[in-house]
Scaffold this motif. Structure first.
Motif, PDB file in Angstrom:
ATOM      1  N   LYS A  17       0.859  -1.317   0.030  1.00 26.55           N
ATOM      2  CA  LYS A  17      -0.100  -0.027  -0.056  1.00 26.55           C
ATOM      3  C   LYS A  17       0.894   1.308  -0.055  1.00 26.55           C
ATOM      4  CE  LYS A  17      -3.602   2.433   2.507  1.00 26.55           C
ATOM      5  NZ  LYS A  17      -4.386   2.433   3.552  1.00 26.55           N
ATOM      6  N   LEU A  18       0.816   2.124  -1.019  1.00 25.02           N
ATOM      7  CA  LEU A  18       1.370   3.274  -1.119  1.00 25.02           C
ATOM      8  C   LEU A  18       0.573   4.527  -0.597  1.00 25.02           C
ATOM      9  CD1 LEU A  18       3.188   3.774  -4.234  1.00 25.02           C
ATOM     10  CD2 LEU A  18       3.801   2.566  -2.450  1.00 25.02           C
ATOM     11  N   THR A  19      -0.610   4.632  -0.784  1.00 24.89           N
ATOM     12  CA  THR A  19      -1.399   5.754  -0.588  1.00 24.89           C
ATOM     13  C   THR A  19      -2.921   5.489  -0.374  1.00 24.89           C
ATOM     14  OG1 THR A  19      -1.545   6.174  -3.063  1.00 24.89           O
ATOM     15  CG2 THR A  19      -0.009   7.582  -2.014  1.00 24.89           C
ATOM     16  N   GLU A  20      -3.560   6.613   0.139  1.00 23.00           N
ATOM     17  CA  GLU A  20      -4.934   6.385   0.435  1.00 23.00           C
ATOM     18  C   GLU A  20      -5.637   7.921   0.241  1.00 23.00           C
ATOM     19  OE1 GLU A  20      -7.912   5.672   4.211  1.00 23.00           O
ATOM     20  OE2 GLU A  20      -6.126   4.391   3.990  1.00 23.00           O
ATOM     21  N   GLY A  21      -6.767   7.861  -0.543  1.00 21.78           N
ATOM     22  CA  GLY A  21      -7.294   9.285  -0.624  1.00 21.78           C
ATOM     23  C   GLY A  21      -6.622  10.031  -1.664  1.00 21.78           C
ATOM     24  N   SER A  22      -6.809  11.426  -1.689  1.00 22.48           N
ATOM     25  CA  SER A  22      -6.017  12.385  -2.600  1.00 22.48           C
ATOM     26  C   SER A  22      -5.260  13.159  -1.902  1.00 22.48           C
ATOM     27  CB  SER A  22      -7.222  13.074  -3.380  1.00 22.48           C
ATOM     28  OG  SER A  22      -7.953  13.932  -2.410  1.00 22.48           O
ATOM     29  N   GLU A  23      -4.439  13.966  -2.642  1.00 22.96           N
ATOM     30  CA  GLU A  23      -3.539  15.020  -2.041  1.00 22.96           C
ATOM     31  C   GLU A  23      -4.260  16.130  -1.210  1.00 22.96           C
ATOM     32  OE1 GLU A  23       0.677  17.253  -3.192  1.00 22.96           O
ATOM     33  OE2 GLU A  23      -0.672  16.481  -4.698  1.00 22.96           O
ATOM     34  N   ASP A  24      -5.234  16.370  -1.886  1.00 20.77           N
ATOM     35  CA  ASP A  24      -6.089  17.674  -1.436  1.00 20.77           C
ATOM     36  C   ASP A  24      -7.197  16.940  -0.297  1.00 20.77           C
ATOM     37  OD1 ASP A  24      -7.820  16.327  -3.134  1.00 20.77           O
ATOM     38  OD2 ASP A  24      -9.098  18.105  -3.418  1.00 20.77           O
ATOM     39  N   ALA A  80     -13.648  13.413 -11.136  1.00 18.87           N
ATOM     40  CA  ALA A  80     -12.525  14.149 -10.972  1.00 18.87           C
ATOM     41  C   ALA A  80     -11.723  13.971  -9.766  1.00 18.87           C
ATOM     42  CB  ALA A  80     -13.429  15.613 -10.815  1.00 18.87           C
ATOM     43  N   ASP A  81     -12.404  13.516  -8.776  1.00 18.61           N
ATOM     44  CA  ASP A  81     -11.675  13.047  -7.532  1.00 18.61           C
ATOM     45  C   ASP A  81     -10.934  11.844  -7.696  1.00 18.61           C
ATOM     46  OD1 ASP A  81     -11.384  13.143  -4.839  1.00 18.61           O
ATOM     47  OD2 ASP A  81     -13.101  12.305  -4.275  1.00 18.61           O
ATOM     48  N   ALA A  82     -11.505  11.002  -8.697  1.00 18.22           N
ATOM     49  CA  ALA A  82     -10.848   9.859  -9.025  1.00 18.22           C
ATOM     50  C   ALA A  82      -9.464   9.996  -9.497  1.00 18.22           C
ATOM     51  CB  ALA A  82     -11.485   8.745  -9.699  1.00 18.22           C
ATOM     52  N   GLN A  83      -9.471  11.150 -10.545  1.00 19.08           N
ATOM     53  CA  GLN A  83      -8.281  11.397 -11.371  1.00 19.08           C
ATOM     54  C   GLN A  83      -7.106  12.229 -10.149  1.00 19.08           C
ATOM     55  OE1 GLN A  83     -10.414  13.994 -14.086  1.00 19.08           O
ATOM     56  NE2 GLN A  83     -10.338  12.480 -15.549  1.00 19.08           N
ATOM     57  N   ASN A  84      -7.743  12.908  -9.245  1.00 21.33           N
ATOM     58  CA  ASN A  84      -6.902  13.549  -8.204  1.00 21.33           C
ATOM     59  C   ASN A  84      -6.128  12.433  -7.541  1.00 21.33           C
ATOM     60  OD1 ASN A  84      -7.497  16.168  -8.778  1.00 21.33           O
ATOM     61  ND2 ASN A  84      -9.028  16.504  -7.141  1.00 21.33           N
ATOM     62  N   ILE A 133       6.652  12.101 -16.717  1.00 22.31           N
ATOM     63  CA  ILE A 133       5.564  12.940 -17.132  1.00 22.31           C
ATOM     64  C   ILE A 133       5.271  13.682 -15.778  1.00 22.31           C
ATOM     65  CG2 ILE A 133       2.957  12.895 -17.831  1.00 22.31           C
ATOM     66  CD1 ILE A 133       3.626  10.243 -19.165  1.00 22.31           C
ATOM     67  N   ASN A 134       4.860  15.169 -15.936  1.00 20.85           N
ATOM     68  CA  ASN A 134       4.663  15.945 -14.898  1.00 20.85           C
ATOM     69  C   ASN A 134       3.119  15.462 -14.141  1.00 20.85           C
ATOM     70  OD1 ASN A 134       6.977  17.228 -15.003  1.00 20.85           O
ATOM     71  ND2 ASN A 134       6.529  18.541 -16.498  1.00 20.85           N
ATOM     72  N   VAL A 135       3.211  15.351 -12.956  1.00 22.44           N
ATOM     73  CA  VAL A 135       1.946  15.109 -12.394  1.00 22.44           C
ATOM     74  C   VAL A 135       1.062  16.626 -12.214  1.00 22.44           C
ATOM     75  CG1 VAL A 135       0.751  14.210 -10.370  1.00 22.44           C
ATOM     76  CG2 VAL A 135       2.934  13.113 -11.249  1.00 22.44           C
ATOM     77  N   PRO A 136      -0.085  16.442 -12.742  1.00 25.98           N
ATOM     78  CA  PRO A 136      -0.751  17.726 -12.553  1.00 25.98           C
ATOM     79  C   PRO A 136      -0.984  17.900 -11.112  1.00 25.98           C
ATOM     80  CG  PRO A 136      -1.777  16.662 -14.396  1.00 25.98           C
ATOM     81  CD  PRO A 136      -0.803  15.588 -13.595  1.00 25.98           C
ATOM     82  N   ALA A 137      -1.605  19.367 -10.609  1.00 23.51           N
ATOM     83  CA  ALA A 137      -2.082  19.540  -9.302  1.00 23.51           C
ATOM     84  C   ALA A 137      -3.358  19.165  -9.271  1.00 23.51           C
ATOM     85  CB  ALA A 137      -2.013  21.208  -9.114  1.00 23.51           C
ATOM     86  N   PRO A 138      -3.967  18.781  -8.057  1.00 30.46           N
ATOM     87  CA  PRO A 138      -5.247  18.254  -7.898  1.00 30.46           C
ATOM     88  C   PRO A 138      -6.378  19.276  -8.315  1.00 30.46           C
ATOM     89  CG  PRO A 138      -3.939  18.129  -5.778  1.00 30.46           C
ATOM     90  CD  PRO A 138      -3.242  18.946  -6.928  1.00 30.46           C
ATOM     91  N   GLN A 139      -7.541  18.837  -8.985  1.00 31.69           N
ATOM     92  CA  GLN A 139      -8.457  19.600  -9.275  1.00 31.69           C
ATOM     93  C   GLN A 139      -9.414  19.986  -8.118  1.00 31.69           C
ATOM     94  OE1 GLN A 139     -10.368  17.879 -13.007  1.00 31.69           O
ATOM     95  NE2 GLN A 139      -9.180  16.139 -12.166  1.00 31.69           N
ATOM     96  N   PRO A 140      -9.993  20.999  -8.041  1.00 29.39           N
ATOM     97  CA  PRO A 140     -11.034  21.447  -6.953  1.00 29.39           C
ATOM     98  C   PRO A 140     -12.389  20.570  -7.053  1.00 29.39           C
ATOM     99  CG  PRO A 140     -10.900  23.042  -8.781  1.00 29.39           C
ATOM    100  CD  PRO A 140      -9.891  22.369  -8.971  1.00 29.39           C
TER     101      PRO A 140
END
Length: 370
Positions: free
Chosen positions: A35-42, A77-81, A206-213
């Motif tokens: 397991k690396l992560t859970e949820g989103s950066e925002d 959008a949340d899934a992409q974040n 590839i650059n990772v985009p910032a989270p979408q609101p």
């Protein structure tokens, strides 16, 4: 499905030492999904604090290493974040571009879970990790929440405990137990993706985009369950057709091995009707097989029993078919004395057998051994 290689999955609840992974390998594990992560950066922005050491030491003993993300998305959008967060951390840990990247999709938090989960995987792929797959419970695939054939050629990893068949014809891995190798989650790999070949390549550039609101909305828990004597989080999860990881997540449980009698847990779904038998004093597997018109080999296979001569009083065995044999699930309006009358016993006997301190207090969904 000729291949049946074993692999484990680990999170912060599990050790991260080289000795642990060597012992797992000695017990038959050929791969580890970390397991690396859970949820989103925002959102929760959770990173497994043991992930780096788990990856390093699993690789050191020769295990094939894959990575997973525990999904909490509530929209595309949340899934992409969340996918971007997953990829960002994978790159920080130096994971090569052919690493198998798994979406752990077991929190049904959006109406169209299929499209949302697919959007997560597509975003991971767009950011440079082409080898992806999805993990979820058997009930999600057979109950119409997820369509295994809707994920194309991606890996389909299914959790199904106490069954002899998944009923999912394109499953590529099967998590058969949460107490297998080293006493933890253990799965079978059918196509080699989790257990064969050395991870190689380069870290994606590839650059990772910032989270979408996004607005975080989702389905709340559908009910509650009060922990009873002898309960485990994995046992409660089985009852409600989910996993202990999901229950730990929605209840903010740090250690899934520690729950307390009387603790109120949020749950999703409804208790499942299952055909089970609790081992009694003097029982043998052959005797139970005769009693229920089945075979020892079926019981061994269905319950993943390694030694058919060793079963324990109170052990829960899964049987073929539906409906409980020597257990009863409490329904609205039940009392212990009424249940006792149904099964021609006494409420005192039921209270003693089930460790019930107050016979006037039983709960809907509670399993009573008869």
């Amino acid at each position: 499905m000729a291949l049946r290689n074993s692999f484990i999955d680990v999170s912060s609840y599990n050790p991260d030492t080289k000795e642990f992974f060597q012992a797992a390998k000695n017990q038959g594990a050929l791969g580890a999904v970390v397991k690396l992560t859970e949820g989103s950066e925002d959102g929760s922005a959770y990173v497994n604090p043991r992930a780096a050491a788990q990856i390093r030491n699993a690789l050191a003993v020769g295990l094939k290493v894959s990575c997973y993300h525990f999904a909490r998305y509530t929209s595309i959008a949340d899934a992409q974040n969340e996918a971007r967060f997953f990829v960002k951390i994978a790159k920080q840990f130096g994971m090569y571009d052919d690493t198998l990247m798994i979406d752990d999709a077991e929190v049904h938090s959006v109406t169209d879970y299929q499209s949302t989960s697919l959007a997560f995987l597509q975003e991971v792929e767009a950011l440079g990790y082409k080898n992806t797959g999805i993990y979820s419970m058997k009930s999600f695939f057979t109950g119409g929440i997820l369509n295994s054939h809707g994920f194309g050629s991606r890996e389909i990893w299914v959790a199904g405990y106490g069954v002899t068949s998944l009923g999912i014809d394109n499953a590529t891995a099967w998590q058969t137990t949460d107490h297998g190798i080293m006493g933890i989650d253990t799965s079978l790999d059918f196509d080699g993706a989790f257990t064969t070949g050395a991870t190689a390549g380069t870290v994606p550039q590839i650059n990772v985009p910032a989270p979408q609101p996004v607005q975080h909305v989702g389905h709340p828990a559908t009910g509650t369950y009060i922990v009873q004597p002898g309960d485990t989080l994995s046992g409660i999860a089985e009852k409600y057709g989910t996993t202990y990881q999901n229950l730990a997540a929605i209840n903010s449980i740090g250690d899934p091995n520690h729950i307390n009698v009387g603790q109120v847990l949020k749950v999703t779904g409804q208790p499942t009707s299952e055909n089970t038998y609790f081992v009694q004093a003097g029982d043998t597997l052959s005797g139970i097989a005769i009693k229920f018109g089945t075979t020892v080999s079926d019981l061994v296979s269905r319950n993943h029993i390694t030694n058919p001569n060793v079963i324990y009083v109170g052990q829960k065995l899964y049987l073929a078919g539906r409906g409980q044999s020597n257990a009863y699930t409490v329904k609205s309006g039940d009392t212990l004395s009424n249940i006792a009358n149904i099964f021609h016993t006494t409420w005192q006997a039921l209270a003693q057998k089930n460790g019930i301190a107050n016979p006037n207090v039983i709960y809907v969904g509670q399993t009573i051994q008869i």
